[in-house]
Design an enzyme around this catalytic site. Structure first.
Site, PDB file in Angstrom:
ATOM      1  N   CYS A 281       0.801  -1.238   0.000  1.00 29.25           N
ATOM      2  CA  CYS A 281       0.000   0.000   0.000  1.00 29.25           C
ATOM      3  C   CYS A 281       0.830   1.283   0.000  1.00 29.25           C
ATOM      4  O   CYS A 281       0.775   2.049  -0.949  1.00 29.25           O
ATOM      5  CB  CYS A 281      -0.928  -0.008   1.209  1.00 29.25           C
ATOM      6  SG  CYS A 281      -2.157  -1.308   1.098  1.00 29.25           S
TER       7      CYS A 281
HETATM    8  N1  LIG Z   1      -2.805  -6.253   1.475  1.00 30.86           N
HETATM    9  C1  LIG Z   1      -3.173  -5.194   2.143  1.00 30.86           C
HETATM   10  O1  LIG Z   1      -2.751  -4.986   3.280  1.00 30.86           O
HETATM   11  C2  LIG Z   1      -4.153  -4.186   1.549  1.00 30.86           C
HETATM   12  C3  LIG Z   1      -4.725  -3.244   2.393  1.00 30.86           C
HETATM   13  C4  LIG Z   1      -5.635  -2.322   1.885  1.00 30.86           C
HETATM   14  C5  LIG Z   1      -5.932  -2.340   0.527  1.00 30.86           C
HETATM   15  N2  LIG Z   1      -5.349  -3.270  -0.300  1.00 30.86           N
HETATM   16  C6  LIG Z   1      -5.727  -3.241  -1.717  1.00 30.86           C
HETATM   17  O2  LIG Z   1      -6.622  -4.314  -1.966  1.00 30.86           O
HETATM   18  C7  LIG Z   1      -6.425  -4.832  -3.278  1.00 30.86           C
HETATM   19  C8  LIG Z   1      -6.113  -6.325  -3.209  1.00 30.86           C
HETATM   20  O3  LIG Z   1      -4.885  -6.474  -2.515  1.00 30.86           O
HETATM   21  P1  LIG Z   1      -4.441  -7.844  -1.859  1.00 30.86           P
HETATM   22  O4  LIG Z   1      -3.310  -7.521  -0.958  1.00 30.86           O
HETATM   23  O5  LIG Z   1      -5.623  -8.586  -1.330  1.00 30.86           O
HETATM   24  O6  LIG Z   1      -3.905  -8.612  -3.173  1.00 30.86           O
HETATM   25  P2  LIG Z   1      -3.461 -10.151  -3.286  1.00 30.86           P
HETATM   26  O7  LIG Z   1      -2.444 -10.194  -4.348  1.00 30.86           O
HETATM   27  O8  LIG Z   1      -3.182 -10.705  -1.926  1.00 30.86           O
HETATM   28  O9  LIG Z   1      -4.790 -10.889  -3.799  1.00 30.86           O
HETATM   29  C9  LIG Z   1      -5.392 -10.581  -5.008  1.00 30.86           C
HETATM   30  C10 LIG Z   1      -6.048 -11.852  -5.555  1.00 30.86           C
HETATM   31  O10 LIG Z   1      -6.762 -11.488  -6.719  1.00 30.86           O
HETATM   32  C11 LIG Z   1      -6.647 -12.548  -7.665  1.00 30.86           C
HETATM   33  N3  LIG Z   1      -6.971 -12.021  -8.981  1.00 30.86           N
HETATM   34  C12 LIG Z   1      -6.212 -11.275  -9.811  1.00 30.86           C
HETATM   35  N4  LIG Z   1      -6.910 -10.942 -10.912  1.00 30.86           N
HETATM   36  C13 LIG Z   1      -8.132 -11.496 -10.784  1.00 30.86           C
HETATM   37  C14 LIG Z   1      -9.298 -11.527 -11.595  1.00 30.86           C
HETATM   38  N5  LIG Z   1      -9.337 -10.880 -12.769  1.00 30.86           N
HETATM   39  N6  LIG Z   1     -10.367 -12.215 -11.168  1.00 30.86           N
HETATM   40  C15 LIG Z   1     -10.335 -12.869  -9.978  1.00 30.86           C
HETATM   41  N7  LIG Z   1      -9.267 -12.875  -9.155  1.00 30.86           N
HETATM   42  C16 LIG Z   1      -8.183 -12.204  -9.563  1.00 30.86           C
HETATM   43  C17 LIG Z   1      -5.225 -13.022  -7.492  1.00 30.86           C
HETATM   44  O11 LIG Z   1      -5.070 -14.344  -7.980  1.00 30.86           O
HETATM   45  C18 LIG Z   1      -5.047 -12.926  -5.967  1.00 30.86           C
HETATM   46  O12 LIG Z   1      -5.381 -14.149  -5.324  1.00 30.86           O
HETATM   47  C19 LIG Z   1      -5.297  -3.974  -3.890  1.00 30.86           C
HETATM   48  O13 LIG Z   1      -5.869  -2.920  -4.604  1.00 30.86           O
HETATM   49  C20 LIG Z   1      -4.572  -3.440  -2.674  1.00 30.86           C
HETATM   50  O14 LIG Z   1      -3.913  -2.235  -2.954  1.00 30.86           O
HETATM   51  C21 LIG Z   1      -4.480  -4.193   0.199  1.00 30.86           C
END
Ligand SMILES: NC(=O)c1ccc[n+]([C@@H]2O[C@H](COP(=O)([O-])OP(=O)(O)OC[C@H]3O[C@@H](n4cnc5c(N)ncnc54)[C@H](O)[C@@H]3O)[C@@H](O)[C@H]2O)c1
Length: 453
Positions: A281
């Site tokens: 982030c």
């Molecule tokens: N990790 C954190 O601490 C956090 C905190 C706040 C916000 N975010 C935001 O949340 C969002 C997700 O982050 P995350 O950390 O969960 O990511 P991540 O990489 O842990 O998980 C994302 C998942 O989405 C799947 N994916 C990708 N494309 C896809 C599609 N077209 N259809 C279905 N599944 C698909 C991937 O296979 C993966 O399992 C991002 O925008 C991130 O910036 C993350």
């Protein structure tokens, strides 16, 4: 008139489905954000379908395992077994959902521009299967305008009017991995819809399983809330990192300054300096805003400056390692360096964007022989090279010419580290309470003219 009644009917129908828990909730993307969210809805009695394009992730979840540190495998196993949580890689299952939450990655391209490919792919998949009455909420962090400019046209191309046939909103995820106090359920949830009906429905959806909902007036507002929160962190971390540089030059201990400043009961908030910023982030999100503002001919100076200072920190750490070696009459070239902690922050198993990677690379470019220890990261591959964590043993600690603490995991025995190491460069003040710690460097030696008696 007829359309209005239909729209009202659809809204009422979904509200009723949410109320009596007969709505099928879909989560697209089952990572750090999506998986805990999916389980929250399943826990309060909804049937939840989790869709992810990764067959590996789906296979893990189906067999009752969890790939996310904060999610217990037992919880996954129980909800999968009960049928309330169904992980799937079958896109056609999107058709069965009444509400869809999107939590796919939003990385940066090499040019530091937003990489929207995951959001666009998810939106395309949804538009192939969407139906009247569906509520869609984007949760992925992104620039203001994404929901209206990218998502809405995809749905309308499928012949559906947003706010009438389908409902669309943005709600930023605020998960803080490893935080023992604030979790998905008790962290207030901001929600902004394309229309008032969209906001109302999205708020009603989250109210079924989260404690506090904060409705805002538009999707752009909700998108910007997230970017303000993370820009605030990035800028303040940049400020204390600069304060670290200031303190180094003055020969003052930055940690002592911060601790004393934090005794002020108002108007000060504690941020910690460190070896640089990491995670999914803070290093990325402000660039989404900077990019958007560039398209409007505005340069976000605070964001750019904080990013510049924060990204210089790994090089500063390497300078301090070189200084510590210099005092032993050793060059970096050929020295053994043990890096303690490669995760981007303490007590997590995530090393995305970790400053440890830059520190290791810079040290190796100067010829150092680098090993690492991290109880949460047994191995990792970077630039085609696989590395394995060494044990925190007497052999490794005494072999190292310098030990550099990058991540201050709670489970590490820092007394052992200080007792056995020749010299420790502590970028986190992890050794503050140990004694004696004569071999610990928290800052370079002050210039003699500035030395404080
Ligand atoms: N990790 C954190 O601490 C956090 C905190 C706040 C916000 N975010 C935001 O949340 C969002 C997700 O982050 P995350 O950390 O969960 O990511 P991540 O990489 O842990 O998980 C994302 C998942 O989405 C799947 N994916 C990708 N494309 C896809 C599609 N077209 N259809 C279905 N599944 C698909 C991937 O296979 C993966 O399992 C991002 O925008 C991130 O910036 C993350």
């Amino acid at each position: 008139m007829g359309a209005k009644i239909l729209q009202g009917g659809m809204k009422a129908q979904l509200l009723s489905r949410l109320d009596n828990r007969t709505a099928c909730i879909g989560v697209v993307g089952l990572g750090y954000v999506g998986l805990p969210l999916a389980l929250e809805f399943a826990r309060v009695g909804f049937r939840v379908i989790g869709y992810d394009i990764s067959e590996g992730v789906i296979a893990e979840l189906k067999s009752g395992r969890s790939h996310i540190q904060d999610v217990a495998a037992a919880d996954v196993a129980e909800l999968v077994k009960s049928g309330r949580f169904e992980p799937t890689a079958d896109e056609a299952r999107l058709r069965d959902m009444h509400a869809i939450l999107i939590a796919v990655p939003t990385p940066l391209a090499k040019t530091r521009d937003p990489d929207m490919t995951f959001i666009l792919a998810a939106a395309d998949a949804i538009s192939r299967h969407c139906h009247p009455g569906l509520l869609i909420v984007l949760e992925s962090t992104t620039y203001p305008g994404t929901t209206r400019e990218l998502m809405q046209p995809k749905l309308e191309a499928a012949g559906l009017t947003v706010g009438e046939d389908v409902f669309l909103a943005f709600s930023p995820e605020r998960v803080d991995p490893g935080n023992p106090t604030w979790n998905t359920k008790n962290t207030p949830k901001v929600v902004g819809g394309i229309t008032a009906a969209c906001t109302e429905l999205a708020a009603a959806l989250y109210a079924t399983c989260l404690d506090t909902i904060v409705p805002v007036s538009s999707t752009e507002t909700a998108e910007l809330v997230k970017l303000l929160e993370n820009t605030f962190r990035s800028v303040n971390i940049g400020l204390v990192n600069e304060m670290q540089i200031v303190c180094d030059k003055l020969g003052v201990n930055v940690w002592e300054v911060i601790d004393a400043a934090a005794t002020k009961p108002f108007g000060f908030m504690r941020f910690m300096p460190g070896p640089g910023i990491g995670g999914h982030c803070i290093p990325l999100d402000p660039h989404y805003l900077a990019w958007k503002m560039r398209t409007l001919n505005y340069k976000t100076r605070f964001i750019d400056l904080a990013s510049e200072i924060n990204s210089e920190m790994p090089a500063m750490v390497v300078e301090r390692v070189a200084h510590a070696l210099n005092q032993q009459r050793k060059p970096v070239n050929g020295s053994h360096v043990l890096v303690l902690g490669v995760a981007y922050k303490k007590d997590v198993d995530d090393m995305r964007e970790s400053p440890a990677l830059d520190v290791i690379q810079l040290l190796e470019e100067q010829g150092a022989d680098v090993a690492y220890h991290d109880p949460y990261i047994p191995s990792f591959s970077e630039s085609g090279r696989r590395r394995e964590s060494v044990g925190l043993t007497e052999l490794e600690l005494t072999r190292a010419d310098v030990v550099v603490i990058i991540t201050d995991h709670s489970s590490v025995d820092y007394q052992l580290v200080v007792d056995l190491s020749r010299v420790v460069v502590d970028t986190r003040n992890a050794t503050a309470r140990l004694s004696p710690r004569r071999n610990v460097s928290v800052a370079p030696e002050p210039a003699p003219s500035l030395a404080i008696a």
